[in-house]
Design a protein around this motif. Sequence first.
Motif, PDB file in Angstrom:
ATOM      1  N   ASP A  95      14.452  -9.522  11.421  1.00 27.01           N
ATOM      2  CA  ASP A  95      13.959  -8.286  10.812  1.00 27.01           C
ATOM      3  C   ASP A  95      13.749  -8.434   9.301  1.00 27.01           C
ATOM      4  N   PRO A  96      12.849  -9.313   8.904  1.00 27.53           N
ATOM      5  CA  PRO A  96      12.674  -9.626   7.486  1.00 27.53           C
ATOM      6  C   PRO A  96      12.028  -8.493   6.700  1.00 27.53           C
ATOM      7  N   THR A  97      12.188  -8.532   5.411  1.00 25.32           N
ATOM      8  CA  THR A  97      11.436  -7.649   4.527  1.00 25.32           C
ATOM      9  C   THR A  97      10.049  -8.268   4.338  1.00 25.32           C
ATOM     10  N   PRO A  98       9.094  -7.492   3.845  1.00 29.42           N
ATOM     11  CA  PRO A  98       7.763  -8.070   3.615  1.00 29.42           C
ATOM     12  C   PRO A  98       7.816  -9.283   2.701  1.00 29.42           C
ATOM     13  N   ALA A  99       8.676  -9.259   1.698  1.00 32.44           N
ATOM     14  CA  ALA A  99       8.756 -10.408   0.794  1.00 32.44           C
ATOM     15  C   ALA A  99       9.252 -11.642   1.538  1.00 32.44           C
ATOM     16  N   GLU A 100      10.228 -11.437   2.420  1.00 34.12           N
ATOM     17  CA  GLU A 100      10.737 -12.565   3.213  1.00 34.12           C
ATOM     18  C   GLU A 100       9.652 -13.093   4.164  1.00 34.12           C
ATOM     19  N   GLY A 110       6.334  -3.285  -0.346  1.00 26.70           N
ATOM     20  CA  GLY A 110       7.481  -2.449   0.036  1.00 26.70           C
ATOM     21  C   GLY A 110       8.753  -3.263   0.172  1.00 26.70           C
ATOM     22  N   GLU A 111       9.892  -2.583   0.342  1.00 25.48           N
ATOM     23  CA  GLU A 111      11.199  -3.221   0.424  1.00 25.48           C
ATOM     24  C   GLU A 111      11.762  -3.191   1.841  1.00 25.48           C
ATOM     25  N   ALA A 112      11.364  -2.185   2.612  1.00 24.74           N
ATOM     26  CA  ALA A 112      11.996  -1.962   3.916  1.00 24.74           C
ATOM     27  C   ALA A 112      11.680  -3.097   4.871  1.00 24.74           C
ATOM     28  N   PRO A 113      12.688  -3.479   5.700  1.00 30.94           N
ATOM     29  CA  PRO A 113      12.417  -4.511   6.710  1.00 30.94           C
ATOM     30  C   PRO A 113      11.377  -4.034   7.726  1.00 30.94           C
ATOM     31  N   GLU A 168       3.527  -3.411   4.449  1.00 34.62           N
ATOM     32  CA  GLU A 168       3.209  -3.123   3.043  1.00 34.62           C
ATOM     33  C   GLU A 168       3.892  -4.190   2.212  1.00 34.62           C
ATOM     34  N   PHE A 169       3.096  -5.127   1.699  1.00 33.62           N
ATOM     35  CA  PHE A 169       3.742  -6.267   1.058  1.00 33.62           C
ATOM     36  C   PHE A 169       4.446  -5.911  -0.249  1.00 33.62           C
TER      37      PHE A 169
END
Lengths: 169, 736
Positions: free
Chosen positions: A60-65, B285-288, B282-283
């Motif tokens: 369940d990664p974040t978008p950054a991950e 964004g922070e939410a998984p 949403e790149f």
Amino acid sequence: MSAKATDEFEESLEGLGVTWSRTTAAAFEATLADAVTGPAVGVGLPFEGVSLAGTDVTSDPTPAELDAAATGVTAAEFAIADYGSVVLRPDAPGTEPVALYPERHVAVLAESDVVPDMETAFGRLADAMTDEAGDAIIATGPSATADMGSLVKGAHGPKDVHVVVLEDR
Amino acid sequence: MSSESRAAKAAKIRQTLAAEGEAVAANTKGFNEGRYESVGGLDDYEGLKERARAIKEDAIERLPELIEQVRASVEANGGTVYLADDAADANRYIAEVVADRDADTLVKSKSMTTEEIEVNDHLEARGTDVWETDLGEFVLQVADEAPSHIVAPAIHKSREGIAELFNAHFEPDEPLETAEELTQFAREYLGERIEEAEVGMTGANFVAADTGTLALVTSEGNARKTVQATDTHVAVAGVEKLVPNLRDLHPFVELIGRSGTGQDITSYISLFSPPGESPTVEFDGEAPLSEQDADREFHLVLLDNGRMAMREDDQLRETLYCIRCSACANSCANFQQVGGHAFGGETYSGGIATGWEAGVHGEDSASEFNDLCTGCSRCVNQCPVKIDIPWINTVVRDRLNREGAPSEFEFLVDGLSPDAEPSGLDIQKRFFGNFGTLAKLGSATAPLSNWLASADASRRLLERFVGIDSRRELPSFERETLVEWFADRGPRVGPEAADREAVLYPDVYTNHIQTERGKAAVRTLEALGVRVRVPEAPESGRAPLSQGMVATADELASETYAALAEHVDAGRDVVVIEPSDLAMFHREYERLLPEAAHERLADASYEVMEYVYGLLENGAPGDALAGGDGERVAYHSHCQQRTLGLAGHTEAVLEALDYDVLTSDVECCGMAGSFGYKSEYYDLSRAVGEDLGEQFREPDARDRTVVASGTSCLEQLDSLLSRPSRHPVQLVDPGR
Ligand code: SF4
């Protein structure tokens, strides 16, 4: 499924340039560790006794991950032996983005879910999707393009695909 | 057409040949070979095609019902269906969706239907940035060019050309060079556009009415990203894309990639029943992922734009079965040379484009390129839904013929045209369409007719007013026709001694021009114990049909049947030398004669070498024929003969008689009846022929005796090679 279907499936993967490994639920974590290139992200796996929890794969990664990941790990709902295809089911937990964005996709498959041919595959999909509409991707080999003058593997989607076959599932 | 417009057309074709021919040829021939190989790997190719065809027939038959069904299923899934009457209606609706979403950027995956409605222009004019994410389409967007192929839109561009274009347009720090670098650059550039976009637009290869599922056939993964990354999905699909059930997709999925680019399957068959629940990412964004928004919207725009009228049109309806795989383009010898920029209309290209353009943009858009279909029929067996593509081209040609204004030079052909066509038919078409009458006159007045025809002055007249290219040698008529020769000579096998009786159909070429091959056929059959007759019979209708003169062909079909029916009733076989006439009996007469008549004649008629093969198989004495003693032969079968599956018989007979046979593998010789004579197509015809010429000039072929089954092929080969060529029956002729 019969050993014959799995053999044919692996033969098809070979022809597509897709690598694979066979393992058991007990040995899954070690096998997966060999199959991924870090950093890796994944979505939860539906196979009994098999989980990403004990691995380096971020569930369940974040978008950054997701953006930074080199590998995405997802389940394959089933596979089609004579084409070497894996069938992915886009869902709320994010199977589609995880399978699509990173350069390498690792699909985890239960050996009992290898069907022999496309006709059987569509029978199975029709049964599932008539009950409840859904999405499915029949993915065969890496993404590719010939639009730039010669064949290139890795266009908008993954460049490498690896399948982990769970022999006892 | 005036001689000026012929010259302009010829110039345009020459230009396309020079600028794009090489890249187009390399790609289309690659796809074509790939298709033969890939479908060869299917256990039941024919069975899959039959099922695909049956599903399409049923779907188009029940289309109004399926539209209602898909509306219900898409709505049940949470989406919306809009049935658009035409391009303007579709564009208006799509612009509204985009405005409602307040979108600045829209990304698209490849879709010919959106090209048809020109939605990009419409949206850009309203301030939306539109990006094509298919890499081929992206190249064209940057270059501001139109697709040259319905599946691989940029096949006319080379890697070097694309690199030059990108380096000039984007000015990257390091100039791009390899296909990998170009792909990587485009992936990153478009990745950013996809990330920005609010709306994703796709087409659909198929839409399953029962589940509201779109099937998208792609390899790059851009369609998946286009859908995945945007929260508003607009799919634009022609109404003909509907199939009743999800399960029905099976044969199409096995056939479409193989038939198109020769891939067993493309990387991704995406089955979307939108809006779906996959989280949009949403790149920033922070939410998984599991907590990301999945509030998606979906609009299915089903486009009519002439399709419902095509459905009512008995001749154009078949076009709606088309799954746009491109096999008819790739297997077409003319298309292989010039691609879709010459062999295409406003949107569509290749063999079936005539049907699409006539249906969605009007017949005028088809008139530009319709003549590039020579009716060689090589596409017919390649079409995964078994569409009779040449027939659609013929029908539209007929309709176009009827639109023309009478020409002031009509008197030139008046005397030789007892045809059933309206005045105003193009003079060149009327000339070639009445070739049967012309040949009669030619023989009756030979050798004067030949002297006249070859005189410089007449060649200039013919070129100027009829458009017959003066670089082509004209056929020379024999004073004594085959029928006359035979009437004088009489049969040489008595009724008691005969094992079988046959009539040799005196096709117009054999009867008036290539009488020698007719005589050879008579002697060959007689040597095998056949009592032969050569009765008078009309031209089969092939000549007028090839010019789109359907009414004339229809009359000739009836007359030909009348001339042969008694023989068929008497149990005589009908033996045909010219493959294009045999193809009339087998294929086109199905449309021109009553069913029983067509079947009777088709069942009784044989290609001459096929017939010889059958006789030998049944014990006729092969040593009565001229054996080869190892003679090396280069054989070019005829396009229509191959479509009928009859090329192998000639090879088998020659091999059985100890000839060493090498067979060409080009789709067509490029002459195609009248096509190569027409001044506007001379260069194209030569370019196609050159492929064959090259094969027969190879080291292993250049000392071989050249044989070919069709008259056109012989004419083309004679013009390409320094060796003479002849019909295979002339090799085995005991009188050789
Ligand atoms: S007509 Fe047939 S071969 Fe041509 S594009 Fe359509 S489906 Fe393919």
